[in-house]
Design an enzyme around this catalytic site. Structure first.
Site, PDB file in Angstrom:
ATOM      1  N   LEU A  10       6.654  -2.868  -0.277  1.00 34.13           N
ATOM      2  CA  LEU A  10       6.944  -1.458  -0.549  1.00 34.13           C
ATOM      3  C   LEU A  10       5.708  -0.761  -1.103  1.00 34.13           C
ATOM      4  O   LEU A  10       4.819  -1.390  -1.654  1.00 34.13           O
ATOM      5  CB  LEU A  10       8.097  -1.345  -1.541  1.00 34.13           C
ATOM      6  CG  LEU A  10       9.449  -1.859  -1.031  1.00 34.13           C
ATOM      7  CD1 LEU A  10      10.495  -1.787  -2.117  1.00 34.13           C
ATOM      8  CD2 LEU A  10       9.906  -1.079   0.204  1.00 34.13           C
ATOM      9  N   CYS A  11       5.692   0.548  -0.931  1.00 34.08           N
ATOM     10  CA  CYS A  11       4.599   1.376  -1.402  1.00 34.08           C
ATOM     11  C   CYS A  11       4.356   1.141  -2.892  1.00 34.08           C
ATOM     12  O   CYS A  11       5.317   1.040  -3.632  1.00 34.08           O
ATOM     13  CB  CYS A  11       4.945   2.840  -1.147  1.00 34.08           C
ATOM     14  SG  CYS A  11       3.508   3.845  -0.937  1.00 34.08           S
ATOM     15  N   PRO A  12       3.148   1.021  -3.382  1.00 35.89           N
ATOM     16  CA  PRO A  12       1.878   1.258  -2.679  1.00 35.89           C
ATOM     17  C   PRO A  12       1.243  -0.002  -2.088  1.00 35.89           C
ATOM     18  O   PRO A  12       0.083   0.063  -1.682  1.00 35.89           O
ATOM     19  CB  PRO A  12       0.986   1.804  -3.792  1.00 35.89           C
ATOM     20  CG  PRO A  12       1.433   1.059  -5.010  1.00 35.89           C
ATOM     21  CD  PRO A  12       2.904   0.806  -4.826  1.00 35.89           C
ATOM     22  N   ASN A  43       3.143   6.924   4.979  1.00 34.72           N
ATOM     23  CA  ASN A  43       2.137   7.016   3.915  1.00 34.72           C
ATOM     24  C   ASN A  43       0.799   6.441   4.354  1.00 34.72           C
ATOM     25  O   ASN A  43      -0.252   7.023   4.097  1.00 34.72           O
ATOM     26  CB  ASN A  43       2.622   6.265   2.662  1.00 34.72           C
ATOM     27  CG  ASN A  43       3.822   6.936   2.031  1.00 34.72           C
ATOM     28  OD1 ASN A  43       4.115   8.092   2.321  1.00 34.72           O
ATOM     29  ND2 ASN A  43       4.520   6.212   1.182  1.00 34.72           N
ATOM     30  N   CYS A  84       1.269   7.546  -2.017  1.00 30.52           N
ATOM     31  CA  CYS A  84       2.513   6.815  -2.084  1.00 30.52           C
ATOM     32  C   CYS A  84       3.663   7.791  -2.263  1.00 30.52           C
ATOM     33  O   CYS A  84       4.062   8.122  -3.371  1.00 30.52           O
ATOM     34  CB  CYS A  84       2.468   5.831  -3.242  1.00 30.52           C
ATOM     35  SG  CYS A  84       3.813   4.702  -3.177  1.00 30.52           S
TER      36      CYS A  84
END
Lengths: 202, 75
Positions: A10-12, A43, A84
């Site tokens: 998952l981001c970042p 992103n 993000c």
């Protein structure tokens, strides 16, 4: 070809992995990135385009496959976190219009810090606007030497559109100094305000 | 990452500090004082303590008789 496997991340994390892999890549070499969620994919694309990389995206089942040509350079201190954008359900339907380079009537120096504080607060708002429009002396907020440039870039990275009055840039002879937002005309500006659920004048 | 917040005794001090810090070459934002720091509706300065020379900052502000406090920035 080198591959970054960011599936399940998952981001970042996918952004960090991409940045790291690109740093190790030679100029014009190609990198493959695998991501399994759309938010991270968007992103990463946004991040790559900001740094002038050529990206091709394709979807294979549930996996997004990005092919990136290292056609630009990412500085070591590039702020990946700023890209993000975790689904922004709070992106609301209203518009903020900045009519001048200060806020409210009264002492000019006070008005000037008020408008800076105002714009610097927008990225932290829970309820973010859909667009921010800059008119007349408000356009000075979008120029190269603007004290709020970083906040405006943050807004753009969040997907908030920044419209800058082209007639005003022209009048003040500042077109070549525009550093954030896109040049717009009265038709676009009025349309944006008319479509919005409400307009907040700063 | 602009991670520190400087608060001042009055808006006049913020304005004075802003001028001095721009002249001294600091990069910073003017922000409303975060609610967790003070309930006054004052203004503050937000900057990155890693890329800014904090002891120089402290010296220039103190030299100009500006009293300030430094906090961590949290939204």
């Amino acid at each position: 070809m080198k591959t970054v496997d960011a599936k399940g991340k998952l981001c970042p994390v996918p952004l960090i992995m991409t940045k790291k892999a690109l740093a190790e890549l030679g100029q014009d070499e190609t990198l493959e990135i695998l991501i399994d969620n759309e938010t991270s994919m968007t992103n990463v694309c946004h991040f790559l385009k900001e740094y002038k990389m050529q990206v091709v995206t394709e979807k294979q089942g549930n996996i997004f496959r990005l092919l990136v040509k290292k056609s630009g350079n990412i500085p070591e201190n590039a702020p990946v976190e700023d890209f993000c954008r975790i689904n922004t359900p709070n992106l609301s339907d209203y518009v903020i219009t900045v009519k001048r380079n200060r806020m409210g009537d009264g002492a000019e120096e006070l008005g000037q810090i008020l408008i800076k504080a105002c714009i610097n607060t927008i990225p932290d708002l829970d309820l973010k606007p859909k667009k921010v429009i800059f008119l007349n002396s408000g356009i000075f907020m979008c120029l190269k030497d603007s004290p709020v440039l970083e906040s405006l870039k943050k807004l753009e990275n969040l997907g908030i559109e920044i419209l800058v009055c082209g007639t005003c840039l022209d009048y003040y002879n500042k077109k070549d100094q525009l550093a954030a937002g896109r040049i717009s005309n009265m038709y676009d500006i009025l349309n944006s305000m008319a479509e919005a659920s409400k307009v907040v004048f700063a | 990452m602009r991670n520190k917040v400087l608060t001042f005794q009055s808006t006049h001090h913020v304005l004075k500090a802003e001028k001095i810090l721009i002249e001294a070459g600091f990069k910073f934002d003017i922000i409303p004082t975060p609610k967790n720091i003070s309930s006054d509706c004052g203004m503050s300065i937000r900057l990155d303590s890693e890329s800014s020379d904090m002891s120089f900052l402290s010296d220039v502000l103190t030299y100009n008789n500006i009293i300030f406090q430094i906090y961590d920035y949290k939204i």
